[in-house]
Design a protein around this motif. Structure first.
Motif, mmCIF file in Angstrom:
data_model
loop_
_atom_site.group_PDB
_atom_site.id
_atom_site.type_symbol
_atom_site.label_atom_id
_atom_site.label_comp_id
_atom_site.label_asym_id
_atom_site.label_seq_id
_atom_site.Cartn_x
_atom_site.Cartn_y
_atom_site.Cartn_z
ATOM 1 N N UNK A 1 -7.021 -45.573 -16.753
ATOM 2 C CA UNK A 1 -6.010 -46.306 -16.320
ATOM 3 C C UNK A 1 -7.294 -47.521 -16.213
ATOM 4 N N UNK A 2 -6.821 -48.322 -15.721
ATOM 5 C CA UNK A 2 -7.094 -49.645 -14.861
ATOM 6 C C UNK A 2 -6.040 -50.082 -14.377
ATOM 7 N N UNK A 3 -7.188 -51.717 -13.223
ATOM 8 C CA UNK A 3 -5.283 -51.951 -12.907
ATOM 9 C C UNK A 3 -5.566 -53.031 -12.367
ATOM 10 N N UNK A 4 -4.395 -53.279 -12.702
ATOM 11 C CA UNK A 4 -4.530 -55.629 -12.642
ATOM 12 C C UNK A 4 -2.472 -54.794 -12.374
ATOM 13 N N UNK A 5 -2.475 -56.841 -12.171
ATOM 14 C CA UNK A 5 -0.790 -56.702 -11.577
ATOM 15 C C UNK A 5 -0.212 -58.084 -12.193
ATOM 16 N N UNK A 6 1.101 -58.364 -12.653
ATOM 17 C CA UNK A 6 1.869 -58.582 -13.564
ATOM 18 C C UNK A 6 2.363 -60.233 -12.191
ATOM 19 N N UNK B 1 -0.986 -48.450 -8.616
ATOM 20 C CA UNK B 1 -1.019 -49.474 -9.566
ATOM 21 C C UNK B 1 -1.718 -49.863 -10.771
ATOM 22 N N UNK B 2 -2.250 -48.448 -10.502
ATOM 23 C CA UNK B 2 -3.523 -48.535 -12.509
ATOM 24 C C UNK B 2 -2.271 -47.892 -12.621
ATOM 25 N N UNK B 3 -1.368 -46.963 -11.960
ATOM 26 C CA UNK B 3 -0.862 -45.901 -12.950
ATOM 27 C C UNK B 3 0.488 -47.162 -13.610
ATOM 28 N N UNK B 4 0.659 -48.585 -13.383
ATOM 29 C CA UNK B 4 2.079 -49.285 -12.808
ATOM 30 C C UNK B 4 1.302 -50.081 -14.675
ATOM 31 N N UNK B 5 -0.038 -50.116 -14.222
ATOM 32 C CA UNK B 5 -0.886 -51.338 -14.799
ATOM 33 C C UNK B 5 -0.908 -50.483 -16.554
ATOM 34 N N UNK B 6 -1.537 -49.414 -16.423
ATOM 35 C CA UNK B 6 -1.218 -48.576 -17.367
ATOM 36 C C UNK B 6 -0.123 -47.627 -18.014
ATOM 37 N N UNK C 1 -5.922 -60.374 -3.852
ATOM 38 C CA UNK C 1 -5.805 -60.278 -2.485
ATOM 39 C C UNK C 1 -4.212 -59.659 -2.528
ATOM 40 N N UNK C 2 -3.271 -59.841 -3.498
ATOM 41 C CA UNK C 2 -2.214 -59.446 -3.887
ATOM 42 C C UNK C 2 -2.030 -58.177 -3.218
#
Lengths: 374, 405
Positions: A5-10, A295-300, B318-319
């Protein structure tokens, strides 16, 4: 490895994180958590109503069913903050029931139940049985179809918040294959629910006796989607528990740090002793890894293959991290750590229940190994 | 000045160019054993090869790509360097020899140096013409850097140096050393008496003696200073500011602060190499990967590696860093180096009877690469502040625990 997976946010995730951080901290101070241990219901109905009004139960429900139309990724920061503040409500079980409906429910079933859930009705899943197996397909409860009705039998265990749920979705064998039956709690016979004594005193769990319960044939999930329903339930449960456990790990580490910064022995603040400092750092490092995986799991989430790898990594890492951090927290609090008054035990117990519900770190790793190496 | 952030298309073009260049130019097997890191450069053959390699990479523009153009860098956004560094890793390129220069001294000089110092030092550093080494540790003061005793006494417009430094990687080949020395023995505390120098190595009064490592390789030395005279211009950051200069350097060294230059790490943490090793190993007549204990351990390592790699992305978000903002940066060195040590040790478990062989025997698995990697992994868990010191740093600076005294 292209299945990692990768990490990111909304933006929505970040907004919800801010709101949930404040809400859960304000509504679930630890003295209230402790007061609710002795309460029959086990949660504050006013807080539950507010959770419904905030729209948190609607997040991962499509707009067509009165939901917000986001995904489990946006549920994660809420579950994380609930875990961090030991806030027990039917939020997790209701969210999972909605995900099950989305995966396996008919259009009519979704239309009947999802808007109610989005508006604040509680629901739950009845999956576990006496064999103690984490394999969701290893069950013996049955549904026997006769004309337009299905008679159920068998016992389901560890059914969270069953007394508060309007809807119970139970897994049963139908003609030898796993299926799901929608049961309205109001239709259960007297005495069908037995409150279980579970290790996490902040949770409420029930054994559900299905003997003599009858539902109509259109209360069964679409049999052709059973496999994907099982997968979806398992992953959604993995993600939501990983979020709670990650939040819990953060909390128990912070709780321990406060003690290490104030307690004196031999004339020194005990946090200056490396024998306490170094393992605390180790626990902290493991917690940060868990949060990154979360947060990787959420993003993926929802990505074929990657999603499952990422969720299982998060589930394994968070369970291991939460368990160890809470275990060491008890030890580092010395004599007080052995008392019911020390919050460390609340976390240690919660980690055990979470692992019992979704499969512990070793179980998650054995599933992961198959995905990674075979 | 910060260069503009490139578009995805620009980065993609650059990545293709870099991939093509490293594919074309990388020599992976020069016919002799290459060192795993800049710390194990033992022979002239290795040194000459790596010096030439770094010059070539620099001239192609893939080293120092994001450093200022006026001092010899490429003047591009740091994303370009990340892409170039990835290309090096993709093609298993040999290491960049001048790691102390590029990784620590260079960023420090760029951040705090005078115009003259930047003009003088940066370009030959990138091209590997001038090799740099680091004089922090002393024989009696390893992790207790603040207690450094090497004396620097000012006489006119010179400083006279006396004392010794140890674990000086490339110390016998370097032209310059970043040096922590004591200029004031009466300062109110041990830190206040320290000063920092950009010290020339090829002068009278400085000698080195090689130290053999546990792997059997060489690569670091003890350095002796006997009435060595250096110009007062070599002082960096002002007299008495040595501790603060050293701490800034350590921020680069420990990965808490990054000014990417490229080529420092030999390889990414890659458990798949170990998976391959396991697939080719046999236990009780069956593939080792069928062994449930081994599978479980390997899976945990995959989880660990994936977490550390994603931490590098997360720390730029940063978040997700609000709670303890210094946590991830400060734990990076500890977590990564300890994992490499465990993982390389674990790799020995797959080799069965062959775990008994070492570099040089024709029966050794992968020419003894795994044994050498494991033994060398301690250089990173000890050097730059031991893991135990790193835990104190994380505890005190990220978690707010009181100092250990």
């Amino acid at each position: 490895m292209d299945n990692l997976g990768t990490i990111g946010t909304t933006e929505e995730q970040i907004e919800l994180m801010d709101v949930a951080t404040n809400f859960c901290r304000d509504k679930s101070p630890v003295d209230k958590v402790r007061a609710l241990i002795d309460d029959d219901l086990g949660y504050d109905p006013d807080v539950w109503r507010e959770i419904g009004e905030l729209g948190w139960l609607a997040i991962a429900i499509p707009e067509a069913h009165d939901g917000v139309g986001l995904s489990m990724a946006e549920v994660v920061p809420i579950a994380e903050q609930m875990g961090r503040n030991l806030m027990s409500t039917p939020f997790g079980s209701t969210t999972l029931a909605a995900q099950a409906l989305l995966a396996g429910g008919s259009e009519a079933q979704q239309a009947a139940w999802l808007p109610k859930i989005a508006a604040g009705a509680a629901a739950t899943l009845a999956l576990r049985e006496d064999n103690g197996d984490w394999d969701l397909s290893n069950i013996e409860a049955t549904g026997t179809v006769s004309g337009n009705s299905v008679s159920l039998s068998g016992k389901k265990q560890l059914v969270l918040w069953a007394d508060s749920a309007d809807l119970i979705i139970a897994s049963v064998k139908i003609d030898g294959a796993v299926g799901f039956a929608l049961i309205e709690r109001s239709g259960l016979p007297e005495g069908a629910l037995r409150r279980e004594t579970v290790i996490d005193e902040t949770a409420r769990s029930y054994e559900v006796n299905l003997d003599g319960v009858t539902v109509s044939a259109d209360a069964l999930f679409d049999a052709s989607r059973t496999r994907e329903t099982l997968e979806k339930i398992e992953l959604a449960a993995g993600l939501i528990h990983a979020a709670e456990m990650t939040g819990g790990a953060q909390s128990v580490i912070d709780y321990t740090l406060e003690y290490l910064k104030t307690r004196k022995q031999f004339g020194k603040i005990i946090g200056s002793y490396q024998a306490l400092k170094h393992p605390t750092v180790n626990n902290y490092v493991e917690y940060e890894k868990a949060r990154t995986h979360l947060y990787s799991a959420a993003h993926s989430w929802g990505e074929q293959g990657r999603g499952e790898v990422a969720v299982r990594m998060a589930a394994a890492q968070s369970h291991a991290s939460y368990s160890t951090a809470a275990d060491r927290a008890i030890q580092f609090h010395g004599g007080f750590g052995f008392t019911h008054d020390c919050d460390a035990q609340l976390h240690r117990r919660k980690a055990i229940l979470s692992g019992a519900l979704i499969g512990d770190a070793a179980y998650q790793r054995s599933k992961l190994a198959n995905l990674l190496f075979d | 000045m910060m260069a503009d952030k490139p578009s995805a298309a620009e980065l993609k073009d650059y990545a293709e160019q870099a991939d093509a260049w490293f594919k074309e130019n990388t020599v992976r097997d020069p016919g002799f054993m290459l060192p795993l890191t800049f710390m194990e450069v033992s022979t002239d053959q290795q040194f000459d090869f790596l010096q030439e390699w770094q010059r070539k990479v620099y001239e192609a523009g893939y080293l120092g790509a994001s450093w200022p153009k006026e001092y010899g860098g490429g003047g591009l956004h740091s994303d370009f360097q990340r892409v170039a560094t990835r290309a090096m890793k993709n093609y298993d390129a040999p290491i960049m020899l001048n790691a102390i220069g590029n990784g620590w001294a260079g960023p420090l000089i760029l951040d705090l140096g005078s115009e003259e110092q930047k003009q003088k030092y940066i370009k030959p550093m990138l091209s590997a013409e001038d090799i740099w080494c680091q004089g922090f540790s002393e024989p009696e003061n390893g992790s207790d850097l603040g207690n450094a005793q090497l004396k620097a006494v000012k006489e006119g417009d010179e400083y006279v140096l006396n004392g010794s430094k140890i674990w000086t990687s490339l110390g016998d080949r370097a032209k310059y050393m970043i040096l922590l020395a004591r200029t004031d023995f009466d300062a109110p505390n041990k830190y206040a008496g320290l000063s920092f120098f950009l010290n020339p190595m090829k002068i009278d009064g400085i000698t080195t003696s090689r130290i053999k490592k546990l792997t059997g390789e060489y690569g670091f030395v003890q350095t002796f200073f006997t009435d060595a005279r250096i110009s007062a211009d070599c002082l960096f950051g002002g007299e008495g500011n040595g501790w603060s200069m050293a701490m800034k350097t350590l921020e680069y060294e420990r990965g808490a602060k990054v000014k990417p230059v490229g080529g420092f790490f030999v390889k990414e943490l890659d458990v798949m190499e170990i998976v391959e090793l396991a697939k080719n190993s046999v236990r009780n007549g069956k593939p080792l990967l069928d062994d449930p204990v081994m599978r479980d351990k390997m899976t945990q390592y995959m989880i660990d590696i994936q977490a550390l790699n994603l931490n590098n992305t997360r720390r730029r978000m940063p978040q997700l860093m609000q709670d303890k903002p210094m946590g991830l940066p400060l734990m990076n060195k500890l977590a990564r180096t300890e994992l490499i040590r465990e993982l390389t040790e674990f790799s020995l478990a797959f080799q069965g009877t062959k775990a008994g062989y070492y570099v040089g025997d024709e029966n050794a698995v992968d020419d003894g690469y795994w044994h050498r990697s494991y033994l060398n992994s301690f250089s990173a868990t000890i050097g730059g502040g031991t893991s135990e010191i790193q835990r104190n740093i994380v505890a005190e600076h990220a978690l707010g625990l009181p100092k250990t005294r």
